[in-house]
Design a protein around this motif. Structure first.
Motif, PDB file in Angstrom:
ATOM      1  N   UNK A  61       3.492   5.017  26.066  1.00 24.40           N
ATOM      2  CA  UNK A  61       4.253   5.814  26.532  1.00 24.40           C
ATOM      3  C   UNK A  61       5.464   5.645  27.041  1.00 24.40           C
ATOM      4  N   UNK A  62       5.783   4.683  26.029  1.00 27.06           N
ATOM      5  CA  UNK A  62       7.796   4.510  25.184  1.00 27.06           C
ATOM      6  C   UNK A  62       8.186   5.319  24.597  1.00 27.06           C
ATOM      7  N   UNK A  63       7.226   5.690  23.607  1.00 27.65           N
ATOM      8  CA  UNK A  63       6.811   6.612  22.681  1.00 27.65           C
ATOM      9  C   UNK A  63       7.318   8.283  22.842  1.00 27.65           C
ATOM     10  N   UNK A  64       5.968   8.320  24.444  1.00 31.33           N
ATOM     11  CA  UNK A  64       6.353  10.217  24.438  1.00 31.33           C
ATOM     12  C   UNK A  64       7.233   9.995  25.100  1.00 31.33           C
ATOM     13  N   UNK A  65       7.869   9.442  25.637  1.00 28.34           N
ATOM     14  CA  UNK A  65       9.014   9.148  26.558  1.00 28.34           C
ATOM     15  C   UNK A  65      10.054   9.670  25.359  1.00 28.34           C
ATOM     16  N   UNK A  66      10.338   8.776  24.772  1.00 29.30           N
ATOM     17  CA  UNK A  66      11.261   8.983  23.648  1.00 29.30           C
ATOM     18  C   UNK A  66      11.248  10.630  23.322  1.00 29.30           C
ATOM     19  N   UNK A  67      10.110  11.214  22.743  1.00 32.66           N
ATOM     20  CA  UNK A  67      10.318  12.183  22.399  1.00 32.66           C
ATOM     21  C   UNK A  67      10.051  12.888  22.844  1.00 32.66           C
TER      22      UNK A  67
END
Length: 59
Positions: A28-34
């Motif tokens: 989820x952190x990776x998706x928000x960052x992207x």
């Protein structure tokens, strides 16, 4: 149908749940960052076609 022979201990099931939760949190952190990088236009590892910018292009 296969059935478990012994009951899974609480520590093992809690460990598995914690591992699953940690992996989901990281994704989820990776998706928000992207998503933030796409919004700000800093994306380098994602191919993104903005449909709003391409509405006036005729084939």
């Amino acid at each position: 149908m296969a059935v478990p022979k012994k009951r899974t201990s609480k520590s093992k099931s809690r460990s598995r749940r914690a591992n699953w939760t940690r992996k989901a949190y990281e994704k989820s952190k990776q998706a928000i960052s992207m998503a933030k990088s796409v919004i700000h236009g800093n994306n380098t590892s994602l191919i993104y076609i903005d449909k709003l910018a391409n509405t006036n292009i005729l084939p």
